[in-house]
Design a protein around this motif. Structure first.
Motif, PDB file in Angstrom:
ATOM      1  N   PRO A 248      59.504  42.170 -17.216  1.00 49.07           N
ATOM      2  CA  PRO A 248      59.716  42.227 -15.760  1.00 49.07           C
ATOM      3  C   PRO A 248      60.373  40.974 -15.184  1.00 49.07           C
ATOM      4  CG  PRO A 248      57.392  41.941 -16.263  1.00 49.07           C
ATOM      5  CD  PRO A 248      58.079  42.228 -17.557  1.00 49.07           C
ATOM      6  N   LEU A 249      60.279  39.849 -15.892  1.00 50.80           N
ATOM      7  CA  LEU A 249      60.933  38.627 -15.430  1.00 50.80           C
ATOM      8  C   LEU A 249      62.422  38.631 -15.755  1.00 50.80           C
ATOM      9  CD1 LEU A 249      58.137  36.204 -16.663  1.00 50.80           C
ATOM     10  CD2 LEU A 249      58.567  36.871 -14.294  1.00 50.80           C
ATOM     11  N   LEU A 250      62.792  39.268 -16.846  1.00 43.63           N
ATOM     12  CA  LEU A 250      64.199  39.382 -17.227  1.00 43.63           C
ATOM     13  C   LEU A 250      64.903  40.517 -16.493  1.00 43.63           C
ATOM     14  CD1 LEU A 250      63.765  38.964 -21.093  1.00 43.63           C
ATOM     15  CD2 LEU A 250      64.655  37.252 -19.496  1.00 43.63           C
ATOM     16  N   LEU A 251      64.134  41.500 -16.044  1.00 45.24           N
ATOM     17  CA  LEU A 251      64.706  42.701 -15.447  1.00 45.24           C
ATOM     18  C   LEU A 251      65.606  42.420 -14.234  1.00 45.24           C
ATOM     19  CD1 LEU A 251      64.844  45.784 -15.512  1.00 45.24           C
ATOM     20  CD2 LEU A 251      62.720  45.836 -14.171  1.00 45.24           C
ATOM     21  N   PRO A 252      65.199  41.579 -13.264  1.00 42.09           N
ATOM     22  CA  PRO A 252      66.102  41.305 -12.127  1.00 42.09           C
ATOM     23  C   PRO A 252      67.433  40.692 -12.555  1.00 42.09           C
ATOM     24  CG  PRO A 252      63.869  40.558 -11.640  1.00 42.09           C
ATOM     25  CD  PRO A 252      63.900  40.890 -13.101  1.00 42.09           C
ATOM     26  N   ILE A 253      67.406  39.855 -13.593  1.00 44.78           N
ATOM     27  CA  ILE A 253      68.644  39.242 -14.090  1.00 44.78           C
ATOM     28  C   ILE A 253      69.536  40.310 -14.710  1.00 44.78           C
ATOM     29  CG2 ILE A 253      69.612  37.513 -15.657  1.00 44.78           C
ATOM     30  CD1 ILE A 253      66.885  36.049 -15.463  1.00 44.78           C
ATOM     31  N   ALA A 254      68.944  41.185 -15.515  1.00 42.75           N
ATOM     32  CA  ALA A 254      69.706  42.260 -16.150  1.00 42.75           C
ATOM     33  C   ALA A 254      70.344  43.168 -15.096  1.00 42.75           C
ATOM     34  CB  ALA A 254      68.790  43.069 -17.065  1.00 42.75           C
ATOM     35  N   ARG A 255      69.581  43.524 -14.065  1.00 39.37           N
ATOM     36  CA  ARG A 255      70.112  44.395 -13.010  1.00 39.37           C
ATOM     37  C   ARG A 255      71.214  43.704 -12.217  1.00 39.37           C
ATOM     38  NH1 ARG A 255      64.237  46.768 -10.902  1.00 39.37           N
ATOM     39  NH2 ARG A 255      64.115  48.532 -12.375  1.00 39.37           N
ATOM     40  N   ASP A 256      71.034  42.406 -11.964  1.00 37.31           N
ATOM     41  CA  ASP A 256      72.057  41.644 -11.243  1.00 37.31           C
ATOM     42  C   ASP A 256      73.352  41.597 -12.049  1.00 37.31           C
ATOM     43  OD1 ASP A 256      73.112  39.734  -9.250  1.00 37.31           O
ATOM     44  OD2 ASP A 256      72.904  38.285 -10.871  1.00 37.31           O
ATOM     45  N   TRP A 257      73.254  41.328 -13.347  1.00 43.52           N
ATOM     46  CA  TRP A 257      74.442  41.286 -14.205  1.00 43.52           C
ATOM     47  C   TRP A 257      75.151  42.642 -14.223  1.00 43.52           C
ATOM     48  CZ3 TRP A 257      73.625  38.125 -19.369  1.00 43.52           C
ATOM     49  CH2 TRP A 257      73.410  36.780 -19.049  1.00 43.52           C
ATOM     50  N   ALA A 258      74.378  43.712 -14.341  1.00 47.63           N
ATOM     51  CA  ALA A 258      74.979  45.051 -14.365  1.00 47.63           C
ATOM     52  C   ALA A 258      75.705  45.331 -13.055  1.00 47.63           C
ATOM     53  CB  ALA A 258      73.907  46.100 -14.622  1.00 47.63           C
ATOM     54  N   GLY A 259      75.110  44.925 -11.931  1.00 51.97           N
ATOM     55  CA  GLY A 259      75.745  45.142 -10.632  1.00 51.97           C
ATOM     56  C   GLY A 259      77.062  44.404 -10.513  1.00 51.97           C
ATOM     57  N   ARG A 260      77.108  43.172 -10.990  1.00 50.48           N
ATOM     58  CA  ARG A 260      78.353  42.409 -10.909  1.00 50.48           C
ATOM     59  C   ARG A 260      79.454  43.037 -11.755  1.00 50.48           C
ATOM     60  NH1 ARG A 260      76.767  36.183 -11.923  1.00 50.48           N
ATOM     61  NH2 ARG A 260      74.537  36.494 -11.609  1.00 50.48           N
TER      62      ARG A 260
END
Length: 251
Positions: free
Chosen positions: A101-113
């Motif tokens: 869950p700590l890595l998840l926001p980073i993964a979602r942010d990268w995918a969005g970019r």
């Protein structure tokens, strides 16, 4: 350089915190910034030296693993690693579940970019169920062992189409004490520029978060994929064990 007293105090503080609570104590804003800039970031201590030794000692218990890979046989380098079964040691299972869950926001942010889908649900169990439904149902958690002269060729991990873009490697031995050499290597293929490389010494019990394949890189046209590869430099002496935490299962 960390002194013996500092290392002892850090290990004592870590030991007082349950394993599942340790990742959240880190500065994930700073780690996200490092990941954005370099594609990798070093965490605080996640395991004590005693806990590291306990996990490293599991390597000789063949019943805990589903497969053993001779790296030289496949021209991956030199050395050996083993894939755990789904019956993970408790500390390994707890760390993996706590980190997701700590890595998840980073993964979602990268995918969005990058304009890519972000299929990852809020919990690791939901995501693993999706992996299994797609035919990826083999454990990808790795325990690696390198001796003198062993190394790992630069590569990008391929486990299947259901991919989580970040993973974590944890050093289980003390660099400069238990072994020499064996730095964690990363290279980045930069757009219209020469490749950039880095070498990281893994402190015992600390984790290195790094990209499985790519990271978003700003360009004149917006965001683009920055392909990255990782490996390990030759071990000069001693034995180097590491724990690899992957957040999807393998095909």
């Amino acid at each position: 350089m960390m002194t013996t007293a500092t290392a002892t105090n850090a290990a004592t503080a870590t030991a007082r915190t349950p394993v599942a609570e340790r990742p959240a104590a880190d500065d994930w804003g700073a780690l996200a910034t490092q990941l954005d800039a370099h594609g990798h970031a070093l965490t605080r201590q996640l395991l004590t030296p005693d806990e590291c030794g306990e996990i490293a000692a599991l390597y000789d218990r063949a019943e805990l693993f589903r497969a053993t890979i001779d790296m030289a046989r496949y021209r991956f380098g030199s050395g050996e690693y083993r894939y755990f079964t789904h019956e993970l040691p408790r500390s390994v299972e707890e760390l993996r579940a706590a980190l997701y869950p700590l890595l998840l926001p980073i993964a979602r942010d990268w995918a969005g970019r990058l304009g890519k889908p972000a299929p990852w649900p809020d919990t690791l169990q939901e995501w693993l169920a999706m992996c299994h439904a797609a035919g990826q149902n083999r454990s990808a958690q790795i325990l690696l062992r390198y001796g003198p002269g062993d190394w790992n060729a630069l590569h990008r991990d391929v486990f299947g189409d259901m991919l989580f873009p970040l993973q974590v490697v944890i050093g289980l031995d003390a660099p400069g004490v238990d072994y020499t050499g064996g730095e964690f290597l990363m290279t980045e293929q930069r757009p219209r520029a020469q490749t950039r490389g880095s070498a990281t010494v893994l402190p015992q019990g600390h984790g290195l978060v790094f990209t499985t394949r790519d990271r978003p890189v700003a360009s004149r046209r917006g965001w683009s994929n920055g392909p990255m590869r990782h490996g390990v430099s030759p071990v000069h002496s001693g034995w180097r064990h590491t724990l690899g935490l992957v957040f999807h299962d393998a095909a």
